[in-house]
Scaffold this active site. Structure first.
Site, PDB file in Angstrom:
ATOM      1  N   PHE A  93      -2.844  -5.610  -2.413  1.00 18.34           N
ATOM      2  CA  PHE A  93      -2.657  -5.187  -3.763  1.00 18.34           C
ATOM      3  C   PHE A  93      -1.197  -4.956  -3.712  1.00 18.34           C
ATOM      4  O   PHE A  93      -0.580  -4.471  -3.029  1.00 18.34           O
ATOM      5  CB  PHE A  93      -3.334  -3.758  -3.832  1.00 18.34           C
ATOM      6  CG  PHE A  93      -3.110  -3.492  -5.349  1.00 18.34           C
ATOM      7  CD1 PHE A  93      -3.720  -4.026  -6.240  1.00 18.34           C
ATOM      8  CD2 PHE A  93      -2.042  -2.641  -5.496  1.00 18.34           C
ATOM      9  CE1 PHE A  93      -3.507  -3.638  -7.574  1.00 18.34           C
ATOM     10  CE2 PHE A  93      -1.665  -2.150  -7.104  1.00 18.34           C
ATOM     11  CZ  PHE A  93      -2.304  -2.689  -7.968  1.00 18.34           C
ATOM     12  N   LYS A 138       6.602   3.807  -6.666  1.00 16.06           N
ATOM     13  CA  LYS A 138       6.264   5.254  -6.693  1.00 16.06           C
ATOM     14  C   LYS A 138       6.838   6.392  -6.174  1.00 16.06           C
ATOM     15  O   LYS A 138       7.667   6.899  -7.145  1.00 16.06           O
ATOM     16  CB  LYS A 138       4.908   4.939  -5.771  1.00 16.06           C
ATOM     17  CG  LYS A 138       3.814   4.080  -6.324  1.00 16.06           C
ATOM     18  CD  LYS A 138       2.633   3.962  -5.902  1.00 16.06           C
ATOM     19  CE  LYS A 138       1.658   3.418  -6.560  1.00 16.06           C
ATOM     20  NZ  LYS A 138       1.098   1.862  -6.135  1.00 16.06           N
ATOM     21  N   ASP A 186       5.523  -4.450   1.774  1.00 16.59           N
ATOM     22  CA  ASP A 186       5.515  -3.758   0.457  1.00 16.59           C
ATOM     23  C   ASP A 186       5.221  -2.374   0.810  1.00 16.59           C
ATOM     24  O   ASP A 186       4.016  -1.998   1.133  1.00 16.59           O
ATOM     25  CB  ASP A 186       4.262  -4.381  -0.405  1.00 16.59           C
ATOM     26  CG  ASP A 186       3.992  -3.557  -1.745  1.00 16.59           C
ATOM     27  OD1 ASP A 186       4.474  -2.681  -1.967  1.00 16.59           O
ATOM     28  OD2 ASP A 186       3.461  -4.144  -2.519  1.00 16.59           O
TER      29      ASP A 186
HETATM   30  C1  LIG Z   1       1.001   0.816  -6.584  1.00 23.15           C
HETATM   31  C2  LIG Z   1       1.393  -0.537  -5.804  1.00 23.15           C
HETATM   32  C3  LIG Z   1       2.217  -1.678  -6.385  1.00 23.15           C
HETATM   33  C4  LIG Z   1       2.282  -1.699  -8.082  1.00 23.15           C
HETATM   34  O1  LIG Z   1       3.211  -0.734  -8.360  1.00 23.15           O
HETATM   35  P1  LIG Z   1       3.005  -0.259 -10.061  1.00 23.15           P
HETATM   36  O2  LIG Z   1       4.118   0.599 -10.175  1.00 23.15           O
HETATM   37  O3  LIG Z   1       1.807  -0.034 -10.381  1.00 23.15           O
HETATM   38  O4  LIG Z   1       3.411  -1.751 -10.716  1.00 23.15           O
HETATM   39  C5  LIG Z   1       2.434  -2.569  -5.750  1.00 23.15           C
HETATM   40  N1  LIG Z   1       1.928  -2.628  -4.162  1.00 23.15           N
HETATM   41  C6  LIG Z   1       1.515  -1.652  -3.723  1.00 23.15           C
HETATM   42  C7  LIG Z   1       1.197  -1.628  -2.557  1.00 23.15           C
HETATM   43  C8  LIG Z   1       0.954  -0.632  -4.493  1.00 23.15           C
HETATM   44  O5  LIG Z   1       0.316   0.504  -3.970  1.00 23.15           O
END
Ligand SMILES: *Cc1c(COP(=O)(O)O)cnc(C)c1O
Length: 405
Positions: A149, A263, A234
């Site tokens: 994700f 985040k 990520d």
């Molecule tokens: C939440 C998340 C994203 C996307 O972040 P947004 O601010 O919602 O665009 C990308 N990678 C990971 C691992 C995430 O948990």
């Protein structure tokens, strides 16, 4: 629309009806309408309090409405909020320095949402592939992991393995290939001279807090180094303390070439994301190559600096490790019967059920704890890292009561 109309429409039922009528239905939230929050607790419009075991997908690791971040935000809001990058501002250099001092990475590139930072890393990797590695123009390939994700843009959902994330949104960008997460042989086989990068979550969050086999990341890092492939971690959800280390990649003693943050970088006050990398990688961007109107704005920078100070100053990484080990040990006792497996790292724990998780989350909500299922059968436990031990205990008791009942 008059102010009086707004003031009247504020019972939970009325607010939910408005949302359902006028908003796109791209989420299926629990029907709790939150009006205030502090620390690990939220309060709904009727004054009922809930313990937050999701922490806005780890955006509020520092707790809701942290007073130090709020103060930084309010002070900056009175000075200047947005200059655009057409001009310089007096906060961005300080955020760059803080990120460098905290992480050791040579350079950073600020964006807003997580998905934008992922897109930024992909663009950097492709351009690095062409201009530094020497891959032919428009030939660079980026490997990703199954079950990933990374956000919701068209390029990103194009390499998702979740059919719902893709259905109806094609055609997708070429140049991405998926390999099984946790399978080092699959990664090795997929690497070719055209491979620019391997993008991976060190622990897959949305997939259900999937911890790869021990040694996987270390071997992946070695493979990437051997074949001149960038390793992009990520850490948008796993980073900034969530797993009991500042970054989840530290569990395997590696150093990715590129790290993506979002985040908790803002403690939930404001969308702030960033890509961290070496000068060799982020140096591929020249004026006009990439940008964002809001990226690097002074309000975002002031908020992010305060959010990072809270993580360090309050020892939240250590708290996550200690409270997480305790909670994991305790929740593991639920295994068997309705619970297939309990797993996690730090204060990031998955309870995988043998049954649908949604009704269980609703039963837990009735007892005053907010969790959200991820995929059909997994409950994710990820409270703010500032949570008090007695609150954590109380929350776990509610989950135990539901799952043992
Ligand atoms: C939440 C998340 C994203 C996307 O972040 P947004 O601010 O919602 O665009 C990308 N990678 C990971 C691992 C995430 O948990």
């Amino acid at each position: 629309m008059t102010g009086t109309t707004l003031a009247v429409e504020r019972t939970a039922e009325q607010l939910i009806a408005l949302e359902e009528q006028y908003g796109a239905h791209n989420y299926h939230p629990l029907d709790v309408v939150i009006a205030r929050a502090e620390g690990a607790w939220v309060e709904d419009v009727e004054g009922r309090r809930y313990l937050d075991f999701l922490a806005a997908y780890s955006a509020v690791n520092q707790g809701h409405c942290h007073p130090a971040i709020r103060q930084a935000m309010m002070e900056q809001a009175e000075k200047v909020t947005l200059t655009s990058r057409a001009f310089r501002n007096d906060q961005l250099p300080l955020l760059y320095r803080d990120l460098h001092e905290l992480t050791g990475y040579e350079m950073a590139l600020p964006m807003n949402s997580g998905a934008e930072a992922v897109e930024t890393a992909l663009k950097a990797a492709r351009k690095w592939g062409e201009t530094v590695k020497g891959i032919a123009a428009n030939e660079a390939e980026i490997l990703v992991a199954s079950g990933n994700f990374h956000g919701r843009t068209i390029a990103i959902v194009g390499f998702s393995s979740d059919p719902q994330y893709r259905a109806g949104f094609g055609p997708f960008a070429p140049g991405f290939r998926s390999v099984a997460f946790g399978d080092i042989a699959a990664l090795e086989q997929a690497i070719t001279p055209r491979t620019a990068a391997f993008l991976v979550e060190p622990i897959q969050g949305e997939a259900g807090i999937i911890v790869p086999p021990e040694g996987y990341l270390a071997k992946a890092a070695a493979l990437c180094r051997k074949h001149d492939v960038l390793l992009i971690a990520d850490e948008i959800q796993s980073g900034l303390g969530r797993t009991g280390r500042l970054f989840a990649y530290e569990h395997e003693g590696i150093r990715p070439d590129v790290v993506i943050l979002g985040k908790a970088l803002s403690g939930g006050f404001y969308p702030v994301s960033a890509v961290l990398a070496s000068r060799e990688v982020l140096g591929v961007f020249h004026p006009g190559d990439h940008g964002s109107t809001f990226g690097g704005n002074p309000l975002a920078c002031a908020v992010a600096r305060a959010a990072l100070r809270v993580i360090e100053g309050e020892g939240l990484v250590r708290r996550s490790a200690d409270l997480g080990a305790y909670a994991l040990e305790r929740l593991r006792r639920l295994e068997g019967g309705r619970v297939r497996e309990v797993r996690g790292r730090g204060l990031w724990i998955a309870i995988e059920l043998n049954e649908p998780a949604r009704p269980v989350c609703e039963a837990i909500e009735e007892r005053g704890v907010l969790c959200k299922e991820t995929h059909a059968t997994v409950i994710r436990i990820a409270p703010p890292l500032v949570i008090r031990r007695e609150d954590l205990d109380w929350g776990i008791e509610q989950i135990e009561a539901v799952l043992r009942g």
